[in-house]
Design a protein around this motif. Structure first.
Motif: not given
Length: 195
Positions: A65-94
């Motif tokens: 669970x800790x590893x899962x949470x660590x990976x998930x938090x990293x993913x959401x952090x990356x998503x927060x960086x593209x929030x204003x320019x988010x599109x299907x491709x860059x969200x899929x990449x993350x």
């Protein structure tokens, strides 16, 4: 009489047990990991193990669970960086990058060896239910990014992402050469339905 540990000693022992658990899961998997091996690696008496965990399964699941949470938090952090320019491709990449991290960790070995089923059978029902609720909360975070998602429930989105996640078990059957491209297609399909 059991030894009394300071808070710092408790933290240190718990961390050593978690590191031992991650190491053992990578080398042996869940079934072949023993409490004896865990305490040997952590360099603690066997009785001390049970001061921290009721069973090896609870320790192993906590590490997962800790590893899962660590990976998930990293993913959401990356998503927060593209929030204003988010599109299907860059969200899929993350999301695909997060899945690659799973493949490079002990999580994939656990999934491909049926260890997750063995672990699930030995864990208290409420522990598993809490994890599923956590997955639903993660899906809800993703849904919040798509206000036009309409009638899709967080449970169905969570289930769709869980299905893609479990497709990693069949990496060889899907075709290792094109595996991540296949995953990318499935993830983008889910994201397109959210738009």
């Amino acid at each position: 009489m059991p030894k009394i540990y300071s808070d710092l000693e408790k933290k240190n022992i718990k961390k050593r047990l978690q590191n031992a658990a991650a190491d053992c899961m990578m080398k042996y998997g869940v079934k072949k990991t023993t409490v004896d091996e865990l305490v040997r690696i952590a360099n603690i008496p066997k009785g001390t193990f049970y001061l921290f965990y009721e069973s090896k399964e609870l320790l192993l699941f906590e590490v997962i669970l800790e590893l899962h949470t660590e990976i998930e938090n990293s993913m959401f952090e990356d998503i927060s960086k593209i929030i204003t320019s988010m599109n299907p491709d860059n969200l899929t990449n993350i999301i695909v990058i997060a899945m690659k991290k799973v493949c490079e960790s002990c999580l994939l070995r656990i999934m491909t060896s049926n260890d997750i089923e063995v672990l699930s059978q030995k864990l208290p029902k409420e522990v598993l239910e809490m994890h599923l609720l956590h997955d639903d909360d993660s899906a809800e975070k993703i849904l919040e990014l798509f206000p036009n998602a309409g009638s899709l429930s967080k449970e169905s989105i969570s289930g769709a992402f869980r299905a893609v996640f479990f497709a990693m078990i069949y990496k060889r059957e899907i075709g290792e050469e094109n595996f991540y491209e296949s995953i990318r297609i499935m993830v983008k399909g889910i994201i397109m339905q959210l738009l």
